[in-house]
Design a protein around this motif. Structure first.
Motif, short mmCIF file in Angstrom:
data_model
loop_
_atom_site.label_atom_id
_atom_site.label_comp_id
_atom_site.label_asym_id
_atom_site.label_seq_id
_atom_site.Cartn_x
_atom_site.Cartn_y
_atom_site.Cartn_z
N HIS A 172 5.43 -8.77 -5.47
CA HIS A 172 5.38 -7.83 -4.35
C HIS A 172 4.01 -7.13 -4.34
N PRO A 173 3.00 -7.79 -3.76
CA PRO A 173 1.66 -7.21 -3.76
C PRO A 173 1.56 -5.98 -2.85
N CYS A 174 0.75 -5.06 -3.24
CA CYS A 174 0.39 -3.89 -2.43
C CYS A 174 1.60 -3.03 -2.05
N ALA A 175 2.63 -3.00 -2.89
CA ALA A 175 3.85 -2.26 -2.58
C ALA A 175 3.58 -0.77 -2.40
N LYS A 176 2.87 -0.18 -3.35
CA LYS A 176 2.59 1.27 -3.27
C LYS A 176 1.69 1.57 -2.07
N GLU A 177 0.72 0.73 -1.86
CA GLU A 177 -0.19 0.93 -0.72
C GLU A 177 0.59 0.93 0.60
N ALA A 178 1.50 -0.01 0.76
CA ALA A 178 2.31 -0.07 1.99
C ALA A 178 3.17 1.19 2.12
N ARG A 179 3.80 1.62 1.01
CA ARG A 179 4.63 2.84 1.07
C ARG A 179 3.78 4.05 1.46
N ASP A 180 2.58 4.15 0.91
CA ASP A 180 1.69 5.28 1.23
C ASP A 180 1.30 5.26 2.71
N LEU A 181 1.01 4.09 3.24
CA LEU A 181 0.64 3.99 4.66
C LEU A 181 1.82 4.32 5.56
N LEU A 182 3.00 3.83 5.20
CA LEU A 182 4.20 4.13 5.99
C LEU A 182 4.51 5.62 6.01
N ALA A 183 4.21 6.31 4.91
CA ALA A 183 4.45 7.75 4.84
C ALA A 183 3.59 8.52 5.84
N LYS A 184 2.49 7.93 6.29
CA LYS A 184 1.61 8.57 7.27
C LYS A 184 2.11 8.40 8.70
N LEU A 185 3.08 7.52 8.88
CA LEU A 185 3.57 7.22 10.23
C LEU A 185 4.88 7.94 10.48
N PRO A 186 4.92 8.85 11.45
CA PRO A 186 6.14 9.64 11.67
C PRO A 186 7.33 8.82 12.16
N GLN A 187 7.08 7.66 12.75
CA GLN A 187 8.17 6.84 13.28
C GLN A 187 8.25 5.49 12.57
N ALA A 188 8.10 5.50 11.26
CA ALA A 188 8.12 4.25 10.49
C ALA A 188 9.48 4.01 9.85
N ARG A 189 9.87 2.76 9.82
CA ARG A 189 11.07 2.32 9.11
C ARG A 189 10.65 1.18 8.19
N SER A 190 11.23 1.14 7.02
CA SER A 190 10.87 0.10 6.05
C SER A 190 12.11 -0.54 5.47
N HIS A 191 12.02 -1.85 5.24
CA HIS A 191 13.10 -2.57 4.56
C HIS A 191 12.47 -3.69 3.76
N VAL A 192 12.71 -3.67 2.45
CA VAL A 192 12.17 -4.69 1.54
C VAL A 192 13.34 -5.39 0.86
N ARG A 193 13.28 -6.74 0.88
CA ARG A 193 14.32 -7.54 0.22
C ARG A 193 13.69 -8.39 -0.87
N TYR A 194 14.39 -8.45 -2.00
CA TYR A 194 13.98 -9.34 -3.09
C TYR A 194 15.01 -10.46 -3.18
N SER A 195 14.54 -11.69 -3.11
CA SER A 195 15.45 -12.83 -3.16
C SER A 195 15.96 -13.09 -4.58
N ARG A 196 15.16 -12.76 -5.58
CA ARG A 196 15.57 -12.92 -6.98
C ARG A 196 15.13 -11.71 -7.79
N PRO A 197 15.74 -10.57 -7.58
CA PRO A 197 15.31 -9.37 -8.31
C PRO A 197 15.50 -9.53 -9.82
N GLU A 198 14.55 -8.97 -10.56
CA GLU A 198 14.65 -8.93 -12.02
C GLU A 198 15.54 -7.75 -12.41
N THR A 199 16.00 -7.74 -13.64
CA THR A 199 16.84 -6.63 -14.10
C THR A 199 16.08 -5.31 -14.12
#
Length: 187
Positions: A119-146
């Motif tokens: 999951h590259p640039c995860a924190k960067e994307a979250r930080d950018l989304l926090a600047k947008l008042p009308q942002a929605r985010s959804h992240v899916r992992y197909s094979r999440p680790e424990t």
């Protein structure tokens, strides 16, 4: 450059061998004075190994002008940035542009990866989304680790499918930007 474009690098990993050409999406805020690319390191990749292991500050590269028609359109409509894997890089540049816009548009950030390690640039994307008042985010992992944390690193397990988009109630009347591996796009 326009958000979503890419550049072509002509690399010379071996001085006595022909050059290697590789395309890389611009992944930062589009600027005329510098280009940012994000490199996926491949264990035996000629270009990625050269760029990450041999290239040094001050080295000179042959770089094309930005190109490509997969670009963020101006407007006021809802934007859905839907990507998987390394397809995140051009839509990340679009997210940068949307976060820098003085008249923010509603943005849906929907991303799929195997797990947090892929999951590259995860924190960067979250930080950018926090600047947008009308942002929605959804992240899916197909094979999440424990060690991947549901609700922090990702929102749901599984692949991004049409059913998942319907469950999220992603608006159909929006500008959609899709980028990712062929099987993802086919689904």
């Amino acid at each position: 450059p326009l958000p979503g474009q890419f550049v072509v690098l002509r690399l010379r990993p071996q001085a006595d061998a022909p050059p290697v050409l590789r395309s890389y999406s611009l992944s930062g805020l589009p600027e005329a004075t510098r280009y940012r690319i994000t490199i996926k390191e491949e264990p035996h990749g000629i270009a990625s190994t050269y760029l990450t292991m041999q290239l040094r500050t001050g080295d000179v590269l042959d770089v094309s002008a930005p190109r490509g028609a997969f670009t963020l359109e101006r407007g006021n409509s809802i934007v859905v940035l839907l990507s998987a894997g390394v397809g995140v890089t051009p839509v990340l540049a679009m997210l940068h542009a949307l976060a820098a816009d003085t008249a923010p548009r509603p943005v849906w950030w929907i991303y799929g990866a195997r797990n947090r390690l892929d999951h590259p640039c995860a924190k960067e994307a979250r930080d950018l989304l926090a600047k947008l008042p009308q942002a929605r985010s959804h992240v899916r992992y197909s094979r999440p680790e424990t060690t991947d944390r549901l609700g922090i690193d990702f929102d749901a397990a599984g692949r991004l499918t049409v059913t998942a988009l319907e469950q999220l109630r992603v608006p159909r009347e929006a500008d959609f930007y899709l980028c990712g591996p062929a099987p993802f796009l086919e689904d």
